[in-house]
Each structure stands twice: as C-alpha cells, then as structure tokens.
Design a protein around this motif. Structure first.
Motif, mmCIF file in Angstrom:
data_model
loop_
_atom_site.group_PDB
_atom_site.id
_atom_site.type_symbol
_atom_site.label_atom_id
_atom_site.label_comp_id
_atom_site.label_asym_id
_atom_site.label_seq_id
_atom_site.Cartn_x
_atom_site.Cartn_y
_atom_site.Cartn_z
ATOM 1 N N PHE A 176 0.832 -1.203 0.000
ATOM 2 C CA PHE A 176 0.000 0.000 0.000
ATOM 3 C C PHE A 176 0.869 1.257 0.000
ATOM 4 O O PHE A 176 1.953 1.284 0.581
ATOM 5 C CB PHE A 176 -0.917 0.022 1.225
ATOM 6 C CG PHE A 176 -2.094 -0.897 1.110
ATOM 7 C CD1 PHE A 176 -3.218 -0.495 0.383
ATOM 8 C CD2 PHE A 176 -2.087 -2.138 1.706
ATOM 9 C CE1 PHE A 176 -4.321 -1.330 0.271
ATOM 10 C CE2 PHE A 176 -3.173 -2.985 1.597
ATOM 11 C CZ PHE A 176 -4.292 -2.586 0.874
ATOM 12 N N PHE A 177 0.359 2.294 -0.661
ATOM 13 C CA PHE A 177 1.022 3.596 -0.719
ATOM 14 C C PHE A 177 0.039 4.697 -0.359
ATOM 15 O O PHE A 177 -1.180 4.549 -0.547
ATOM 16 C CB PHE A 177 1.565 3.863 -2.129
ATOM 17 C CG PHE A 177 2.664 2.946 -2.550
ATOM 18 C CD1 PHE A 177 3.988 3.222 -2.253
ATOM 19 C CD2 PHE A 177 2.377 1.778 -3.252
ATOM 20 C CE1 PHE A 177 5.002 2.374 -2.646
ATOM 21 C CE2 PHE A 177 3.385 0.920 -3.648
ATOM 22 C CZ PHE A 177 4.705 1.212 -3.342
ATOM 23 N N LEU A 236 -3.098 11.273 -7.837
ATOM 24 C CA LEU A 236 -4.174 11.484 -6.863
ATOM 25 C C LEU A 236 -3.697 11.168 -5.454
ATOM 26 O O LEU A 236 -4.024 11.880 -4.495
ATOM 27 C CB LEU A 236 -5.385 10.623 -7.225
ATOM 28 C CG LEU A 236 -6.146 11.023 -8.498
ATOM 29 C CD1 LEU A 236 -7.229 9.994 -8.814
ATOM 30 C CD2 LEU A 236 -6.768 12.418 -8.350
ATOM 31 N N ALA A 237 -2.894 10.106 -5.334
ATOM 32 C CA ALA A 237 -2.373 9.749 -4.014
ATOM 33 C C ALA A 237 -1.385 10.801 -3.517
ATOM 34 O O ALA A 237 -1.398 11.163 -2.333
ATOM 35 C CB ALA A 237 -1.704 8.374 -4.077
ATOM 36 N N GLY A 242 -6.174 9.629 -1.067
ATOM 37 C CA GLY A 242 -6.448 8.257 -0.677
ATOM 38 C C GLY A 242 -5.214 7.379 -0.789
ATOM 39 O O GLY A 242 -4.128 7.842 -1.153
ATOM 40 N N ILE A 243 -5.389 6.110 -0.458
ATOM 41 C CA ILE A 243 -4.315 5.131 -0.560
ATOM 42 C C ILE A 243 -4.511 4.304 -1.829
ATOM 43 O O ILE A 243 -5.588 4.302 -2.413
ATOM 44 C CB ILE A 243 -4.284 4.192 0.665
ATOM 45 C CG1 ILE A 243 -5.575 3.357 0.721
ATOM 46 C CG2 ILE A 243 -4.092 4.993 1.941
ATOM 47 C CD1 ILE A 243 -5.547 2.257 1.775
ATOM 48 N N PHE A 244 -3.473 3.611 -2.246
ATOM 49 C CA PHE A 244 -3.632 2.686 -3.371
ATOM 50 C C PHE A 244 -2.694 1.508 -3.195
ATOM 51 O O PHE A 244 -1.717 1.562 -2.446
ATOM 52 C CB PHE A 244 -3.392 3.382 -4.718
ATOM 53 C CG PHE A 244 -1.960 3.743 -4.994
ATOM 54 C CD1 PHE A 244 -1.108 2.865 -5.681
ATOM 55 C CD2 PHE A 244 -1.450 4.974 -4.596
ATOM 56 C CE1 PHE A 244 0.213 3.210 -5.945
ATOM 57 C CE2 PHE A 244 -0.130 5.320 -4.862
ATOM 58 C CZ PHE A 244 0.716 4.436 -5.537
ATOM 59 N N LEU A 245 -3.018 0.447 -3.870
ATOM 60 C CA LEU A 245 -2.243 -0.778 -3.833
ATOM 61 C C LEU A 245 -1.455 -0.876 -5.124
ATOM 62 O O LEU A 245 -2.012 -0.787 -6.218
ATOM 63 C CB LEU A 245 -3.184 -1.973 -3.703
ATOM 64 C CG LEU A 245 -2.611 -3.333 -3.343
ATOM 65 C CD1 LEU A 245 -1.829 -3.277 -2.031
ATOM 66 C CD2 LEU A 245 -3.729 -4.363 -3.254
ATOM 67 N N GLY A 246 -0.125 -1.022 -5.004
ATOM 68 C CA GLY A 246 0.696 -1.050 -6.202
ATOM 69 C C GLY A 246 1.991 -1.800 -5.986
ATOM 70 O O GLY A 246 2.329 -2.175 -4.857
#
Length: 294
Positions: A176-177, A236-237, A242-246
């Motif tokens: 997650f980031f 956007l992050a 928000g968070i994102f998975l990458g």
C-alpha cells in the motif's frame, strides 16, 4: 587463436568423403571435380602427417586417424553453420515494427527494460505500444492486430487461450502507498491494523481489473475512486486523496510513503508475455526468444 595454413575446403572434402564413402558422390555434393577432391585430401594428409582414407574394392574406408578426427571436425562445421544462421537471422529481423499491447497496470518500468535489452541487439526495430485491458489485448492477439501482449494479473497460474503461449516473465510484490500528508493525517505507520483500511479512501484500477477486483472483494475502503491510468492514481495519491495498492517499484516515486497491513494478505502481480503460436513477425519472434531461451 592463430590459425595457420587451414583450408576449409580440405575439411569439407574430408567430411563429405567420410560420410558418403565415395569420391564421386562427395565431389558431386560439393560441386567439386574428382581431381579437386583428391587434391584436398592429399593436402590435408600432408598437413596432418597421417593417412585418412584407404581405397579398396568396397570403396573408401576411413583409417583410425580419420575415425578419431571426424567427430571434432563435424562439430566444428555444425558450430560454423549455427554462427552463419545467427547472422542471417539477425539480418532478417534487424528492422521492422513490433506491435506491443500492454496492461493498464504499472508496467512502464518492465516494458522499458524489455525494449532496452532488445534494442541493444536490434537497434533498427521500432515499437508501436498501446495500453489496454487484458481482454482487449487478448482480442487484439486473436485478430493478429498485435504481435505480443504483456499483461499484469494476480493469477499465478495464468493459462493462455487456445493457440497462444504465455511466458511468466516477472512477479512483483504489492504494497500500500499513500501521500505523505495523508499518511501523517491517518497515522499510517510502516505496519497498520487491517481495520484501519475500512476508514480510508482507496484509489484503484477499475474494479473489473485483476487488482481492482481484489480491492472490491476485500471490502476495504470507505470510498473507492477508480482510474484506468496508473499515473493518475499516483498523482491522486500524491495529492492526498487516498491510498492505493501497487508494486513495490512505485516506492521510488517522490511524495509517496509505503506501508503494510497486519494480517492482510495482498496478492502479487504476475507479468506474462503472450503471443500467437504462429507468430509471423520475425522481429517479434526474436524478442520472444529472449525469454524462451532462458
């Protein structure tokens, strides 16, 4: 290595006579005259200081010296033919265009590494790269609108459609980031409890994509924003939305922090190269061979 007084015609004559056991047939196969064949063998015998063949009523018989010499000479000519074939192959696909379809996921670093390695050997080949969903790339391959597709999926044992081959070329860990300020605001330490994820906004690839589907099924996120652009998700992050998975390589991006979630298993991303079994583009076949020969 210094080669002195070596005449390949001598060894060509030797191989042909050894294998045919007949001077006339050997001469015809090599488009030599019989006197030329005899001359080549005599000269080779002088050079090696041994007798190679005896002639009798049954034809030509190799001596023990010839029997011992034959395997090495035959291997040397096979290696020479392979080298010639490699040069011809290079010339045949040293230019052209490879039509490459890639997933919408975080692929730039992988694709750029592949192209860079290939370009070192075939600098005159051009690439036409388009990004699309997995299904769109597969349809393009079926129609032969693309030569190769490089897709990202959470399936560890992805199966290629009929008449296609899939090669797994990489597997990347996902984490997650979040933007720096967003991480501070929500106290996102290097490892947080899974319950925290239900309070946060999540920026995701389309929920129909492999990673988006995982996000949807896991039930995380008080709110989910979707984008088909990996670059947009990152931006956007970075703006703390928000968070994102990458994949872990995203951690090199400035303005982001990485964190993991306790007791929450995240699938890795598997990268596959797909192509039609009857791929006709020689430049594309050369690219594929970099992975099939490993």
């Amino acid at each position: 290595m210094k080669i002195i007084n070596t005449n390949l015609n001598h060894y060509k004559a030797f191989l042909e006579i050894y294998e045919t056991k007949n001077y006339s047939v050997a001469a015809e196969n090599l488009h030599f005259t019989q006197p030329t064949m005899s001359y080549n063998i005599r000269e080779l015998e002088k050079q090696l200081k041994v007798r190679l063949f005896n002639t009798n009523s049954r034809g030509v018989e190799p001596t023990q010296h010839a029997i011992e010499l034959y395997p090495s000479i035959r291997k040397a000519f096979i290696d020479l033919l392979k080298a010639e074939e490699s040069i011809r192959e290079f010339n045949e696909h040293s230019d052209g265009i490879i039509r490459l379809g890639v997933s919408l996921f975080y692929m730039p670093h992988i694709v750029s590494e592949i192209i860079s390695k290939y370009n070192q050997k075939y600098p005159n080949v051009n690439f036409k790269i388009t990004a699309a969903t997995i299904n769109t790339n597969l349809h393009a391959l079926e129609r032969h609108d693309k030569d190769i597709a490089i897709i990202a999926t959470t399936e560890k044992n992805f199966k290629a459609p009929k008449d296609m081959t899939a090669i797994k070329i990489a597997e990347i860990e996902n984490v997650f980031f979040a933007g720096i300020e967003y991480a501070k605001k929500h106290n996102l330490t290097p490892a947080v409890d899974v319950s925290k994820l239900h309070e946060l906004e999540v920026i995701s690839m389309p929920l129909t994509s492999p990673m988006g589907s995982f996000v949807a099924k896991s039930g995380i996120g008080a709110q989910i924003h979707e984008s088909s652009s990996a670059q947009m998700i990152i931006e956007l992050a970075k703006r703390n939305l928000g968070i994102f998975l990458g994949p872990t390589n995203v951690s090199k991006t400035e303005g982001l922090v990485e964190f993991k979630v306790n007791n929450f298993e995240v699938p890795n991303i598997c990268i596959y190269m797909l192509y039609n079994n009857d791929v006709a583009n020689k430049a594309a076949a050369a690219l594929i061979s970099q992975f099939t020969k490993q």
